[in-house]
Design an enzyme around this catalytic site. Structure first.
Site, PDB file in Angstrom:
ATOM      1  N   ASP A   2       0.826  -1.208   0.000  1.00 17.35           N
ATOM      2  CA  ASP A   2       0.000   0.000   0.000  1.00 17.35           C
ATOM      3  C   ASP A   2       0.866   1.266   0.000  1.00 17.35           C
ATOM      4  O   ASP A   2       1.952   1.280   0.567  1.00 17.35           O
ATOM      5  CB  ASP A   2      -0.903  -0.018   1.237  1.00 17.35           C
ATOM      6  CG  ASP A   2      -2.126   0.844   1.061  1.00 17.35           C
ATOM      7  OD1 ASP A   2      -2.319   1.398  -0.040  1.00 17.35           O
ATOM      8  OD2 ASP A   2      -2.892   0.956   2.031  1.00 17.35           O
ATOM      9  N   ARG A  15      -0.638   8.570 -10.477  1.00 17.41           N
ATOM     10  CA  ARG A  15      -0.852   7.346  -9.695  1.00 17.41           C
ATOM     11  C   ARG A  15      -0.300   6.132 -10.454  1.00 17.41           C
ATOM     12  O   ARG A  15       0.291   5.241  -9.852  1.00 17.41           O
ATOM     13  CB  ARG A  15      -2.348   7.138  -9.407  1.00 17.41           C
ATOM     14  CG  ARG A  15      -2.939   8.172  -8.447  1.00 17.41           C
ATOM     15  CD  ARG A  15      -4.394   7.827  -8.107  1.00 17.41           C
ATOM     16  NE  ARG A  15      -4.503   6.524  -7.477  1.00 17.41           N
ATOM     17  CZ  ARG A  15      -4.357   6.316  -6.163  1.00 17.41           C
ATOM     18  NH1 ARG A  15      -4.118   7.316  -5.350  1.00 17.41           N
ATOM     19  NH2 ARG A  15      -4.455   5.098  -5.679  1.00 17.41           N
ATOM     20  N   ASN A  50     -10.714  -3.171  -5.253  1.00 17.66           N
ATOM     21  CA  ASN A  50      -9.999  -2.270  -6.166  1.00 17.66           C
ATOM     22  C   ASN A  50     -10.675  -2.154  -7.539  1.00 17.66           C
ATOM     23  O   ASN A  50     -10.412  -1.212  -8.279  1.00 17.66           O
ATOM     24  CB  ASN A  50      -8.540  -2.706  -6.367  1.00 17.66           C
ATOM     25  CG  ASN A  50      -7.637  -2.449  -5.181  1.00 17.66           C
ATOM     26  OD1 ASN A  50      -6.658  -3.157  -4.973  1.00 17.66           O
ATOM     27  ND2 ASN A  50      -7.941  -1.428  -4.388  1.00 17.66           N
TER      28      ASN A  50
END
Ligand code: IPE
Ligand code: MG
Length: 221
Positions: A2, A15, A50
């Site tokens: 993470d 990202r 996700n």
């Protein structure tokens, strides 16, 4: 693994670039674990939840996974890494499923370390898949052993140590059954910064734990 997104934001990057840098950490960590005699390492790469991320990020992650498999599998074979996947693989894009199958086949002789990647993985979903599979088989009474065998992790031992990066103190639907006696380690370090020194800290912490499995200190000494 993470913290890729926050790492990217801190470094003024996208990202997707954060995920790419995160993926770059994997090879070294696997090597270090292998050298230390770790036989199984599971990487939580993409959770069932996700799928709810923006579609461009999901797409970038799927492309990254394909690229990772295709570019790294030769090295895996050379280094004795056996590659396996847990999770609801059928939800993944067909091309990625094909890459996974090929990589698993190619690396099946790897005997130094097993690298398990959790993809489209959620523990509650895994448990329900196992339960429904047992019902379909007509199993009347379920024991812990029968249940273990029905999970995606049937071929693997329960984890000794769980490392969660990025300062989040949760399990997030990861191996809820299998973690019953796992030692937990949390660090604020973001995954793309997780290096040899960070791994060392986690292992030192683990080595200082007394694992009693419900017994007394005297019993396990
Ligand atoms: C990577 O980190 C984990 C994946 C889902 C691929 P994140 O993308 O969750 O990073 P943060 O939490 O936004 O920092
Ligand atoms: Mg996150």
């Amino acid at each position: 693994m993470d913290g890729n997104g926050r790492w990217a934001a801190e470094n003024g990057l996208s990202r997707a670039e954060g995920h790419r840098r995160g993926a770059e950490r994997i090879e070294e960590i696997i090597e270090l674990c292998k050298d230390r005699g770790v036989k199984f390492i599971t990487l939580y790469a993409f959770s069932d939840e996700n799928w709810n991320r923006p579609s461009d990020e999901v797409l970038a992650l799927m492309q990254l996974l394909r690229h990772f498999l295709v570019s790294k599998r030769g090295g895996m074979v050379e280094k004795g890494v056996r590659f396996r996947v847990i999770g609801d693989v059928e939800r993944l894009p067909a091309e990625l499923q094909k890459d996974i199958k090929e990589t698993q086949e190619l690396t099946k002789g790897g005997d130094r370390i097993t690298m398990i990647v959790a993809l489209s993985y959620g523990s509650r979903q895994e448990i329900l898949r196992a339960v429904n599979g047992l019902i379909q088989k007509g199993v009347g009474e379920v024991t812990q052993e029968i249940f273990d065998e029905a999970l995606d992790t049937a071929d693997f031992p329960d984890p000794d140590l769980l490392i969660r990066t990025s300062g989040e103190f949760r399990i997030s639907n990861f191996m809820l059954w299998q973690l019953a006696y796992t030692e937990l380690y949390f660090t604020h370090t973001l995954w793309p910064d997780f290096d040899e020194a960070e791994l060392e800290k986690a292992i030192v912490s683990y080595s200082q734990r007394e694992r009693r499995f419900g017994m007394t200190s005297e019993q396990v000494k």
